[in-house]
Scaffold this motif. Sequence first.
Motif, PDB file in Angstrom:
ATOM      1  N   THR A 118     -43.001  10.975 -26.847  1.00 45.76           N
ATOM      2  CA  THR A 118     -43.997  11.878 -27.410  1.00 45.76           C
ATOM      3  C   THR A 118     -44.578  12.789 -26.327  1.00 45.76           C
ATOM      4  N   GLN A 119     -44.753  12.273 -25.119  1.00 42.91           N
ATOM      5  CA  GLN A 119     -45.268  13.101 -24.028  1.00 42.91           C
ATOM      6  C   GLN A 119     -44.265  14.189 -23.640  1.00 42.91           C
ATOM      7  N   MET A 161     -44.050  16.797 -26.543  1.00 41.83           N
ATOM      8  CA  MET A 161     -45.287  17.561 -26.678  1.00 41.83           C
ATOM      9  C   MET A 161     -45.449  18.574 -25.552  1.00 41.83           C
ATOM     10  N   MET A 191     -54.734  16.813 -30.727  1.00 40.30           N
ATOM     11  CA  MET A 191     -54.317  15.726 -29.850  1.00 40.30           C
ATOM     12  C   MET A 191     -55.361  14.608 -29.793  1.00 40.30           C
ATOM     13  N   SER A 197     -45.151   8.941 -35.809  1.00 40.80           N
ATOM     14  CA  SER A 197     -45.216   9.859 -34.680  1.00 40.80           C
ATOM     15  C   SER A 197     -43.920  10.652 -34.559  1.00 40.80           C
ATOM     16  N   LEU A 253     -43.578  14.714 -35.201  1.00 38.93           N
ATOM     17  CA  LEU A 253     -43.083  15.615 -34.160  1.00 38.93           C
ATOM     18  C   LEU A 253     -41.842  16.371 -34.623  1.00 38.93           C
ATOM     19  N   TRP A 304     -48.322  13.502 -31.186  1.00 38.18           N
ATOM     20  CA  TRP A 304     -48.603  12.927 -29.863  1.00 38.18           C
ATOM     21  C   TRP A 304     -49.701  11.867 -29.966  1.00 38.18           C
ATOM     22  N   ASN A 305     -50.729  12.153 -30.741  1.00 38.02           N
ATOM     23  CA  ASN A 305     -51.835  11.217 -30.916  1.00 38.02           C
ATOM     24  C   ASN A 305     -51.359   9.922 -31.558  1.00 38.02           C
TER      25      ASN A 305
END
Length: 418
Positions: free
Chosen positions: A250-251, A254, A286, A309, A313, A342-343
């Motif tokens: 996710t990081q 994002m 976020m 998630s 995304l 991302w959250n």
Amino acid sequence: MTSTASATTPTGISTRPVAQRRVLAVLVGSQILSGAGLAAGITVGALLAQDMLGSTDLAGLPSALFTAGSALAAVVVGRISQARGRRPGLAAGYLTGAVGSAGVIAAAVADSPALLFIALFVYGAGTATNLQARYAGADLAAPAHRARAVSTVLVATTLGGVVGPNLAAPTGDLADTLGIPSLAGPFLLSGAAYALAALVLALWLRPDPLLLARSLDVQQRAEGAEGTEAETALARRSGLIPGALTMILTQLVMVAIMTMTPVHMHDHGHGTAASGLVIAIHVGAMYLPSPLTGWLVDRYGRMRIAVASGTTLLAAGLLAATAPGDSVALLAAALALLGLGWNFGLVSGTAMITDAVPLATRAKTQGMVDVSIAIAGATGGLASGLVVSTAGYPVLALTGGILALAVVPAIAATASSR
């Protein structure tokens, strides 16, 4: 001796909720401060480098230096926390960020790019510490409420993050008054905010959440709960890899899409006001949904929200790839989904890691996971420019969305192995 004893007697277990409320209150205060410091510095880091160098060639270097410093600091803060507790670990991290801020100001006054880059590397410690504070919020939380505790710490960062950039102009004026280059002004705020965050933690993060959690764990084992604890740990140990993978993916996705969206908008004739609005919506998405995300993770399970998630995304990538370049509204919607995905990944992944890792090695392992997250962010940021220059923004967005779906088979494999 009285306070220590009360935490380790049979009746001391009832103090856990009281201690947790105090810990969360102190963490929220420090996160508001550190969020202001983090956002204020990042707002002008690239501009300051560009101004000092007289070129845009290395203007992206501050972001890379933040990330590199953050990766190293994640290891150090994790190890200090493991050995001495969250209070000294987090306080040391924020104090290092304050030193980095002072170094940036000194570099601006001396007009020294070399000192600027060294100082920005040190300044990255504040970024790592801001992120690692979420783990401290979960140390004393009951398993059924861990995600909500994490989300409480995360959402507090938003408050400072909103204030910080809006003080860029006033701190620039203050810097002018003091004879400091105006672009270094926000680092006055960063240094003060990080130093105050360190002070708040050093003075008031008592009891130390990690040390108290260990003490209570020893007590529970002594009272015969060892078998249950061992079974619980064994059942959840499989969450370590999917938890880390969820946060890393996710990081990466994002950061890659977020980094190139303002460039994409600029290429289609949008000004900084439009791109600033889109990024502001993204940052809000976020952090602001964190309380709801925490409740969802605790209510419906870590794995389900991790899968959500990936799919969120993917939706963000599809929308960003297909949105007309002249549509600010659709790009804003895509970036909002990107922030939300991302959250979902960060809160669910953090809860999985905290569930899976025993207290004896928890802080050290969490620090290493955050190193991987930092490296993933740096990789996403560096690779995004190359992808856009060779294939275009839609390909980047679509590739990122598809890559995020790798979370789903990881979760499925974990579930099937139980």
